[in-house]
Design an enzyme around this catalytic site. Structure first.
Site, short mmCIF file in Angstrom:
data_model
loop_
_atom_site.label_atom_id
_atom_site.label_comp_id
_atom_site.label_asym_id
_atom_site.label_seq_id
_atom_site.Cartn_x
_atom_site.Cartn_y
_atom_site.Cartn_z
CD GLU A 59 48.65 101.59 41.55
OE1 GLU A 59 49.30 102.63 41.35
OE2 GLU A 59 47.63 101.30 40.89
CG HIS B 57 51.63 98.56 37.83
ND1 HIS B 57 52.12 98.84 39.08
CD2 HIS B 57 50.54 99.34 37.68
CE1 HIS B 57 51.35 99.75 39.66
NE2 HIS B 57 50.37 100.06 38.82
CG HIS C 261 46.82 96.84 39.62
ND1 HIS C 261 46.98 97.09 38.26
CD2 HIS C 261 46.88 98.04 40.23
CE1 HIS C 261 47.15 98.41 38.08
NE2 HIS C 261 47.08 99.01 39.27
CG ASN D 185 39.97 102.04 35.77
OD1 ASN D 185 39.45 102.94 36.41
ND2 ASN D 185 39.77 101.88 34.48
NE ARG E 69 26.24 82.17 34.97
CZ ARG E 69 25.08 82.31 34.37
NH1 ARG E 69 23.97 82.40 35.06
NH2 ARG E 69 25.02 82.38 33.06
CG ASP F 60 39.71 110.28 34.00
OD1 ASP F 60 38.77 109.46 34.00
OD2 ASP F 60 40.86 109.99 33.60
N GLY F 61 36.12 110.92 33.69
CA GLY F 61 35.24 110.75 32.55
C GLY F 61 35.78 109.76 31.54
CG ASP G 156 45.85 106.22 39.03
OD1 ASP G 156 46.94 106.19 39.64
OD2 ASP G 156 45.49 105.33 38.24
#
EC number: 3.5.1.25
Lengths: 445, 301
Positions: free
Chosen positions: A145, A157, A233, A257, A265, A289-290, A314
């Site tokens: 990643e 990061h 990302h 995320n 648009r 995970d909520g 993750d």
């Protein structure tokens, strides 16, 4: 002596999202799912062991394609100052996770390395070749990643370590004896990950931002050589994201995320889920995970393109169902607070990492999207296997004759009752936690 | 031949299952004959029987450790693991659910290189274990037993049979309605193979079997209704549901219901396994009726 194990009195989770009352046979010596009928009539072998599932679900073992660490182990940490360059400790860490992660129903994982110092990649990725520990989950390969991520969407990061794939971005000294001028973005990418790592066996999953300079030029080449390219990302507009998919990208890394929220648009990367051609809609990872996505957001994404939904943890090194809530050491000098399934490192952060076990994530998906648990299980079984393709798709993710006997017995409330790897029982829930099986009385077939 | 009538097909299944279990449990293994040998059918009629036997096995009331089975028939030319094969049926509904030793199960191999030899070997295998103690069977809507369709010799043995066009059409639904995929041949035990069993139990349920049942019981022995051969069997029992009696004469049904009561009384007095010792199974209907009259007279006294 018979090596046949028969699972009975439960429900088999099938690739169409249903669960049917049927028996499953495995061979504990070959570690494969077998035809019980053939072994009965041909080899005349009655099962040596019969497992009463007690109305629980028998599912293919879970595959986690994005997991940064667990049980105090961080897959991105390599102690290069150690005598062996940190290899011994790193492999030890992998084996520790492999052995303990099975308690969450996970039988295969793709250890994920977050953006690291450039020189660490080739070392780390080489260590992340497919690896099977006895009694432990399979390490399928690597998920890199970064570092080709968009600075605006870097999440946790380190901005100092992010890179572009522009040839000019690589500092090189013309005076060095090994100097060869870097000409193309592909050379940059190959230099960072190492040519050998891009061509090594096993899963090679790379999260990159196609809107970062030079990156788009590499997508087709990477896909062509067996790398699973995932968009993440990223600040990309829809058109850019579509181009990446056309060039071979197969996945979106943790949808919602580290990307702009959907705008009507320009729906951006998320807009890929609305592609008119279902075949052009990529798989998408979802941290259920909520906290990382609101339950309603999960439902929207699932409704939009359920065939692409892949649940990932993750998870960070604190993932450990046995770890108590409270303050714990994370990295040197950094503390984190564990509260339920969330990890907080910064004072006002909503969430800095997840430590929600995969089986809980899947049960969450079933609740949030209002789908039966067997259907939710596809997001960590059939779909990730299909997404990774190749030998993984032919060996894992389905309860099919000839496939690996990587299995998890699951209560209908999502609790893990037992976990099996290559036909061997590697985890059994402490007595008392036997899951909530369906009553079989009313379900006469 | 005895006929036992039950209200529903489930009750028929329960009755036969308990009957067979009783036979297995009362079987005394000896050095000469260590196994109880059971002949078995496939199809929807015997399903409730299997279901109940499996339940009794789960409850620990019967074990198949010393039981050998022979199945009646199998299609020729479909893979053994085909969903419609009788191998699959038996494994799914019975063998995988009980504690039988796989070596003790016998099914005809419809993919054998030499089908004639396969049939001869099958007869020899039955003989080698001392013959069949109890053959469970069903009947077709045309009164056939196993794949011995109308016109089959009543002295036939295990052999290759061409299926009747009607049967092929009827089976079409199991093969995606593709007529060309339906097997045209089968291997089957013969009528005489069934007749050789020491005891034969038939399960007959549903209205569509009513005409066949009346023909096999009230008609004469006839090769167009191969199950009628059982009229000459010394120890045959037919268990049917009310639906299947629709074409029988009221008198016939009443008569057989009355014998059943006698049987119960005899068994109550002499124990369940004694009917064969008493020779009751050899009794003609007339003898049984006399017994019945005697018992009623005794009761009046």
């Amino acid at each position: 002596m018979s090596d046949v194990v028969r699972f009975t009195n439960g429900y088999l989770a099938l690739p169409d999202g249903t669960a049917v009352k049927a028996d499953l046979y495995i061979s504990s010596s070959t570690g494969k799912i077998i035809s019980g009928q053939a072994s009965f009539y041909t080899s005349h072998l009655p099962p040596a062991r019969v497992i009463d599932l007690g109305g629980n679900i028998l599912s293919p073992g879970f595959i986690d394609v994005q997991i940064n660490g667990a049980f105090g182990v961080d897959f991105s940490e390599l102690d290069v100052d150690a005598g062996d360059g940190g290899e011994g400790a790193y492999v030890e860490g992998l084996e520790k996770v492999a052995k303990r992660i099975v308690a969450t129903g996970c039988t295969s994982l793709v250890p994920t390395v977050i953006t690291q110092k450039e020189e660490l990649y080739s070392k780390l990725l080489r260590l992340l070749q497919p690896r099977s520990t006895p009694q432990g989950a399979h390490m399928l390969g690597y998920h890199a990643e970064g570092p080709f991520l968009h600075p605006h969407r870097r999440g946790a990061h380190s901005s100092a370590l992010l890179m572009t794939a522009a040839p000019s971005s690589v500092p090189s000294s013309p005076t060095s004896p090994t100097f060869t001028p870097i000409q193309s973005p592909l050379e940059v990418v190959e230099r960072v990950y190492g040519k050998a790592s891009l061509d090594q066996p096993g899963v090679k999953l790379i999260t990159l931002a196609p809107d970062v300079e030079g990156v788009m030029d590499c997508v087709a080449n990477l896909s062509g050589r067996g790398v699973t390219v995932s968009i993440g990302h990223s600040d990309a507009a829809l058109e850019v994201a579509v181009e990446a998919v056309e060039k071979g990208a197969r996945m979106i890394t943790h949808l919602f995320n580290a990307m702009p929220p959907i705008h009507h648009r320009d729906p951006g990367v998320i807009g890929l889920l609305g592609h008119p051609l279902p075949s052009s809609r990529p798989y998408f990872g979802l941290i259920v995970d909520g906290l990382h996505s609101h339950p309603n957001t999960v439902r929207i994404a699932y409704s939009a393109h359920k065939d692409g939904c892949v649940v990932v943890t993750d998870a960070q090194s604190p993932l450990d169902p046995m770890l108590e809530d409270g303050l714990h050491n994370w990295r040197p000098g950094v503390m984190f607070r564990k509260k339920g399934d969330a990890v907080y490192a910064r004072q006002y952060s909503r969430a800095d990492g997840s430590c929600c076990p995969l089986n809980t994530c899947l049960h969450n998906l079933s609740t949030y999207a209002s789908i039966p648990l067997p259907e939710a299980l596809l997001a960590a079984t059939y779909r990730p296997a299909q997404m990774l393709g190749g030998p993984i798709a032919r060996r894992k993710g389905q309860l099919k004759e000839g496939f690996d006997a990587d299995l998890v017995v699951l209560g209908w409330d999502g609790t893990v009752v037992s976990t099996w790897i290559m036909g061997e029982e590697v985890y059994t829930a402490p007595s008392g936690q036997v899951g909530s099986g369906l009553s079989l009385k009313d379900t006469a077939s | 031949m005895r006929l036992t009538v039950r209200d529903t097909k489930e009750e028929v299944g329960n009755y036969i299952a308990e009957y067979i279990v009783k036979r297995i449990n009362s079987f005394k293994a000896s050095k000469e004959k260590p196994h109880f040998v059971l002949g078995l059918p496939t199809g929807s009629s015997p399903l409730p029987v299997y279901k109940r036997i499996v339940k009794l096995h789960e409850e620990g009331k019967v074990s198949f450790k010393n039981v050998i089975t022979f199945n009646m028939d199998e299609y020729v030319g479909i893979p053994r693991d085909h969903p419609e094969s009788y191998h699959t049926f038996m494994f799914k509904h019975f063998f995988s659910l009980i504690d039988i030793d796989p070596k003790n199960t016998h099914l005809l191999d419809g993919n054998a290189e030499d089908l004639y030899k396969e049939c001869e070997d099958y007869e020899a295998a039955i003989k080698a274990v001392g013959g069949i103690d109890l053959f469970l069977g069903g009947i077709g809507a045309d009164g056939h037993i196993a794949f011995n369709e109308p016109g089959s010799s009543l002295t036939s043995r295990t052999r290759i049979k061409t299926l009747a066009y009607e049967t092929i059409l009827d089976n079409c639904r199991f093969f995606n309605n593709d007529l060309s995929a339906v097997p045209r041949m089968a291997l089957t035990v013969g009528v005489q193979t069934v007749m050789d069993a020491r005891e034969v139990v038939l399960v007959v349920t549903g209205q569509n079997k009513a005409l066949a049942l009346s023909q096999m019981i009230e008609g004469g022995v006839n090769h167009m209704v191969t199950a009628s051969a059982l009229q000459t069997h010394p120890w045959a029992l037919v268990v049917c549901d009310e639906d299947a009696t629709n074409e029988l004469r009221v008198k016939t049904v009443k008569y057989f219901k009355s014998i059943e009561r006698v049987q119960d009384e005899v068994e109550a007095k002499y124990g369940s396994a004694t009917s064969s010792r008493l020779g009751l199974h050899k009794a003609t209907a007339a003898v049984v009726q006399q017994l019945y009259i005697i018992s009623r007279v005794q009761r009046r006294i």
